[in-house]
Design a protein around this motif. Sequence first.
Motif, PDB file in Angstrom:
ATOM      1  N   SER A 134       1.040  -1.352  -0.125  1.00  0.00           N
ATOM      2  CA  SER A 134       0.061  -0.142  -0.183  1.00  0.00           C
ATOM      3  C   SER A 134       0.812   1.376   0.083  1.00  0.00           C
ATOM      4  CB  SER A 134      -0.834  -0.049   1.278  1.00  0.00           C
ATOM      5  OG  SER A 134      -1.547  -1.069   1.350  1.00  0.00           O
ATOM      6  N   TRP A 135       1.915   1.219   0.897  1.00  0.00           N
ATOM      7  CA  TRP A 135       2.732   2.215   0.803  1.00  0.00           C
ATOM      8  C   TRP A 135       3.477   2.609  -0.584  1.00  0.00           C
ATOM      9  CZ3 TRP A 135       4.058   5.924   4.436  1.00  0.00           C
ATOM     10  CH2 TRP A 135       5.148   6.525   4.351  1.00  0.00           C
ATOM     11  N   ARG A 169       0.037  23.775 -18.903  1.00  0.00           N
ATOM     12  CA  ARG A 169      -1.413  23.102 -19.206  1.00  0.00           C
ATOM     13  C   ARG A 169      -2.233  23.615 -18.224  1.00  0.00           C
ATOM     14  NH1 ARG A 169      -1.450  17.327 -20.261  1.00  0.00           N
ATOM     15  NH2 ARG A 169      -0.686  18.033 -22.223  1.00  0.00           N
ATOM     16  N   LEU A 203       4.461   9.667  -9.855  1.00  0.00           N
ATOM     17  CA  LEU A 203       4.071   9.963 -11.363  1.00  0.00           C
ATOM     18  C   LEU A 203       3.332  11.141 -11.486  1.00  0.00           C
ATOM     19  CD1 LEU A 203       3.685   8.600 -13.922  1.00  0.00           C
ATOM     20  CD2 LEU A 203       1.470   7.554 -13.128  1.00  0.00           C
ATOM     21  N   LEU A 204       2.420  11.546 -10.652  1.00  0.00           N
ATOM     22  CA  LEU A 204       1.824  12.663 -10.642  1.00  0.00           C
ATOM     23  C   LEU A 204       2.758  14.022 -10.498  1.00  0.00           C
ATOM     24  CD1 LEU A 204      -1.292  13.689 -10.426  1.00  0.00           C
ATOM     25  CD2 LEU A 204      -0.900  14.254  -8.246  1.00  0.00           C
ATOM     26  N   LYS A 207      -5.680  21.202 -12.334  1.00  0.00           N
ATOM     27  CA  LYS A 207      -6.384  21.651 -11.230  1.00  0.00           C
ATOM     28  C   LYS A 207      -5.420  21.995 -10.353  1.00  0.00           C
ATOM     29  CE  LYS A 207      -9.756  18.000 -11.609  1.00  0.00           C
ATOM     30  NZ  LYS A 207     -10.052  16.623 -11.509  1.00  0.00           N
ATOM     31  N   LEU A 243       4.174  14.223 -13.912  1.00  0.00           N
ATOM     32  CA  LEU A 243       3.401  14.710 -14.882  1.00  0.00           C
ATOM     33  C   LEU A 243       3.227  16.242 -14.859  1.00  0.00           C
ATOM     34  CD1 LEU A 243       0.632  11.774 -15.046  1.00  0.00           C
ATOM     35  CD2 LEU A 243       2.319  12.431 -16.926  1.00  0.00           C
ATOM     36  N   GLN A 244       3.065  16.682 -13.816  1.00  0.00           N
ATOM     37  CA  GLN A 244       2.640  18.182 -13.417  1.00  0.00           C
ATOM     38  C   GLN A 244       4.061  18.997 -13.764  1.00  0.00           C
ATOM     39  OE1 GLN A 244       1.050  18.442  -9.477  1.00  0.00           O
ATOM     40  NE2 GLN A 244      -0.781  18.293 -10.344  1.00  0.00           N
ATOM     41  N   LYS A 276      -3.543  22.612  -6.603  1.00  0.00           N
ATOM     42  CA  LYS A 276      -3.165  21.633  -5.841  1.00  0.00           C
ATOM     43  C   LYS A 276      -3.961  21.657  -4.457  1.00  0.00           C
ATOM     44  CE  LYS A 276       1.315  19.625  -5.416  1.00  0.00           C
ATOM     45  NZ  LYS A 276       2.773  20.135  -5.769  1.00  0.00           N
ATOM     46  N   ARG A 295       2.629   6.492  -7.094  1.00  0.00           N
ATOM     47  CA  ARG A 295       1.507   7.276  -7.897  1.00  0.00           C
ATOM     48  C   ARG A 295       1.780   8.888  -7.584  1.00  0.00           C
ATOM     49  NH1 ARG A 295      -3.909   3.964  -6.551  1.00  0.00           N
ATOM     50  NH2 ARG A 295      -3.526   2.250  -7.922  1.00  0.00           N
ATOM     51  N   GLN A 296       2.234   9.056  -6.445  1.00  0.00           N
ATOM     52  CA  GLN A 296       2.642  10.738  -6.056  1.00  0.00           C
ATOM     53  C   GLN A 296       3.744  11.155  -6.808  1.00  0.00           C
ATOM     54  OE1 GLN A 296       1.073  12.759  -3.429  1.00  0.00           O
ATOM     55  NE2 GLN A 296       2.151  14.072  -5.129  1.00  0.00           N
ATOM     56  N   GLU A 342       2.462   1.821  -3.546  1.00  0.00           N
ATOM     57  CA  GLU A 342       1.511   2.128  -4.469  1.00  0.00           C
ATOM     58  C   GLU A 342       1.384   3.815  -4.269  1.00  0.00           C
ATOM     59  OE1 GLU A 342       1.021   0.254  -6.632  1.00  0.00           O
ATOM     60  OE2 GLU A 342      -0.477   1.358  -7.848  1.00  0.00           O
ATOM     61  N   LEU A 343       1.218   4.121  -3.130  1.00  0.00           N
ATOM     62  CA  LEU A 343       1.107   5.677  -2.722  1.00  0.00           C
ATOM     63  C   LEU A 343       2.216   6.615  -3.196  1.00  0.00           C
ATOM     64  CD1 LEU A 343      -0.504   7.762  -1.433  1.00  0.00           C
ATOM     65  CD2 LEU A 343       0.668   7.210   0.804  1.00  0.00           C
TER      66      LEU A 343
END
Lengths: 67, 253
Positions: free
Chosen positions: A36-37, A57, A46-47, A60, A50-51, A62, A43-44, A39-40
């Motif tokens: 779980s840790w 662009r 990756l985000l 949204k 991307l940003q 933060k 994804r953080q 995966e979190l």
Amino acid sequence: MEGGISEFFAMGGYAAFVWPSYAVSGLVLAGLFFVSWRELTRRQALLDRLQAAAPHRRRKPKDPERT
Amino acid sequence: MNRTATSSQQSGSLHRFANPARFLRLAQAVFPWSAGAMALCIAAGLYLGLFVAPPDYQQGESVRIMYVHVPAAWMALFVYANMALASASLLIWRHPLAGLIAKASAPVGTAFTFLALFTGSLWGKPMWGTWWVWDARLTSVLILFFIYLGHMALINAFENPERGQKAAAVLTLVGVVNLPIIKFSVDWWNTLHQPASVTRIGTPAIHSSMLWPLLLMALGFTFYYVTVLILRLRAEMLASRLRAMNRLAAEEG
């Protein structure tokens, strides 16, 4: 613990049942926590990437409450 | 995001926690405390259970399996009850967080159900002489395990995550019928499994030297659930933001 450490690990003859119970419980719970840790954080990261890659662009904000 | 923020501010107080930004702040604040409480309770429970609690006068040292088996079985039911509440709020009030809570809970419930079955099997062999019997208690818990697996499969089977959450919520609510069956199976049918001794009406049929490690482990497992739930909920929220960014990128070409 009168009989010392070997008697403790022998668990009155039930070592083959007691220790696997504790070991597998520890492994399963620690494993789920770790997955779980990871995966979190994955994804953080990756985000964030991307940003950072698309800074111009329309995206949204933060913290949506600040707008 | 903006729309949900303003609408939830206008509506009732409980709905405030449905606001993802506010929930994330709350979750961040709770996380170190739940993780710390988890470590403390489990450490104390292990110490008392392995070193302080006496061997059982009938079962000898094998009784120490109880300190992982019983809390794991309690958690299997508790997590499921939580998922059922979340599923009901998803279907009735369309609570935005409820679907994610059910989704994030399922792997934790599956893990605890597996551990209840596994440690029960290890306890059954020396005490009953068999790893497994197809009696009501063991079979109904095995069914709970399959419902958890079904929930995880179903929720990921849809292209649209909201549809998956709703389908899984219906499955969860149908499966609630299994909870009283598990609880009362030891009273309704003949079984090798012993009846409840802690939650018995009146005083528990268990000495405090054995009750304390049991309760501490149960508390530690509960804090484990809270801690992992926070991690998984945050990961789910990041996933939906990533999906939204992907959609935006696809639309812009």
